[in-house]
Design a protein around this motif. Structure first.
Motif, mmCIF file in Angstrom:
data_model
loop_
_atom_site.group_PDB
_atom_site.id
_atom_site.type_symbol
_atom_site.label_atom_id
_atom_site.label_comp_id
_atom_site.label_asym_id
_atom_site.label_seq_id
_atom_site.Cartn_x
_atom_site.Cartn_y
_atom_site.Cartn_z
ATOM 1 N N VAL A 181 32.837 28.068 80.242
ATOM 2 C CA VAL A 181 31.801 29.077 80.475
ATOM 3 C C VAL A 181 30.931 28.689 81.679
ATOM 4 O O VAL A 181 30.460 29.563 82.419
ATOM 5 C CB VAL A 181 30.935 29.259 79.209
ATOM 6 C CG1 VAL A 181 29.776 30.224 79.466
ATOM 7 C CG2 VAL A 181 31.783 29.760 78.054
ATOM 8 N N HIS A 186 30.384 31.169 84.764
ATOM 9 C CA HIS A 186 29.057 31.628 85.187
ATOM 10 C C HIS A 186 28.863 31.395 86.684
ATOM 11 O O HIS A 186 28.333 32.255 87.402
ATOM 12 C CB HIS A 186 27.979 30.901 84.392
ATOM 13 C CG HIS A 186 26.581 31.287 84.771
ATOM 14 N ND1 HIS A 186 25.820 30.561 85.673
ATOM 15 C CD2 HIS A 186 25.816 32.335 84.388
ATOM 16 C CE1 HIS A 186 24.648 31.155 85.827
ATOM 17 N NE2 HIS A 186 24.614 32.230 85.054
ATOM 18 N N SER A 237 37.616 26.707 85.616
ATOM 19 C CA SER A 237 37.361 27.443 84.385
ATOM 20 C C SER A 237 38.664 27.694 83.624
ATOM 21 O O SER A 237 38.719 27.559 82.394
ATOM 22 C CB SER A 237 36.672 28.773 84.706
ATOM 23 O OG SER A 237 36.358 29.481 83.525
ATOM 24 N N PHE A 266 34.548 25.045 75.100
ATOM 25 C CA PHE A 266 33.701 26.119 75.649
ATOM 26 C C PHE A 266 33.002 25.734 76.957
ATOM 27 O O PHE A 266 32.127 26.452 77.418
ATOM 28 C CB PHE A 266 32.650 26.574 74.619
ATOM 29 C CG PHE A 266 33.258 27.091 73.353
ATOM 30 C CD1 PHE A 266 33.887 28.330 73.333
ATOM 31 C CD2 PHE A 266 33.225 26.345 72.181
ATOM 32 C CE1 PHE A 266 34.459 28.818 72.162
ATOM 33 C CE2 PHE A 266 33.803 26.818 71.020
ATOM 34 C CZ PHE A 266 34.423 28.058 70.999
#
Length: 235
Positions: free
Chosen positions: A66, A70, A96, A63
């Protein structure tokens, strides 16, 4: 400050440093690429450490995509040239994507996802994304260093005969320039590592070269994550 207080403060910083998942990931990365350097792609204990550490690192990155997602949708600082904005956003998008796909690679290599061919394909695509993000980072850092150099020269002209190192604004820009130079070196090394992992130039970028560049790059990352030193109070 007594010796005990100083030791306690230093240990506190060490606990804070080692408590970060990012720090543990980079330490494991140093072990991984150090093992790759020692093994030079040959079967044995070093190669086993390389492979097992590589798989273990993927857990720290779950994860993590993220963060760059962002950054991708966040506004950029005012005054940033459009080419640097586009390069920066491209870097965020590619990194990402790399981290997102890397999760499926972990699922495949840990045995949860059974399609080996699809896992290898996703692994290769993710590495190309990392290669692209490293190239973008290199270009961004070169551009930002050029901007810093121009602003530092402007300050030098304004100071005229005064000592530039006594000027707070000049020192701040010099520190920023040093940080970006280190980031540029790291990005260049990561580009070589990505080329090595993808075997795009197997005769020149051997597993030993990949391991050496990856190990040094990991040490730079560990240094960049060090907490800022606290100023000791004098009575």
């Amino acid at each position: 400050m007594s010796t005990l207080d100083a030791t306690r403060a230093e240990l506190g910083l060490l606990v804070l440093y080692l408590g970060k998942a990012e720090t543990r990931d980079k330490i494991c990365r140093a072990i991984q690429y150090g093992s790759k350097f020692l093994s030079n792609g040959e079967p044995g204990t070093a190669q086993n450490v390389d492979k097992s550490t590589s798989l273990a690192r993927k857990v720290f990155r779950l994860f993590k995509f993220v963060n760059d997602l962002h950054a991708l949708i966040s506004p950029t600082p005012k005054g940033t040239p459009l080419p640097l904005i586009l390069l920066g956003k491209s870097k965020n998008a590619l990194l990402s994507t790399f981290l997102f796909l890397d999760q499926f690679v972990w699922l495949g290599r840990s045995g949860i996802y059974q399609n080996k061919e699809r896992t290898e394909l996703l692994g290769r695509i993710s590495l190309f994304c990392w290669l692209g993000s490293s190239v973008c980072t290199t270009l961004v850092e070169l551009g930002e260093l050029g901007r810093l150099s121009a602003s530092m020269k402007k300050i030098e002209k304004e100071l005229k005969n005064r000592n530039k190192y006594e000027d707070e604004q000049y020192r701040a820009k010099l520190n920023k320039s040093n940080e970006r130079t280190l980031a540029l070196i790291k990005a260049g090394m990561d580009t070589v590592v990505a080329v090595g992992l993808l075997q795009l130039a197997p005769k020149k970028v051997t597993p030993r070269v990949t391991g050496a560049f990856g190990f040094v790059s990991s040490l730079i990352s560990c240094y960049q994550l060090l907490p800022a030193p606290t100023k000791s109070k004098t009575s």
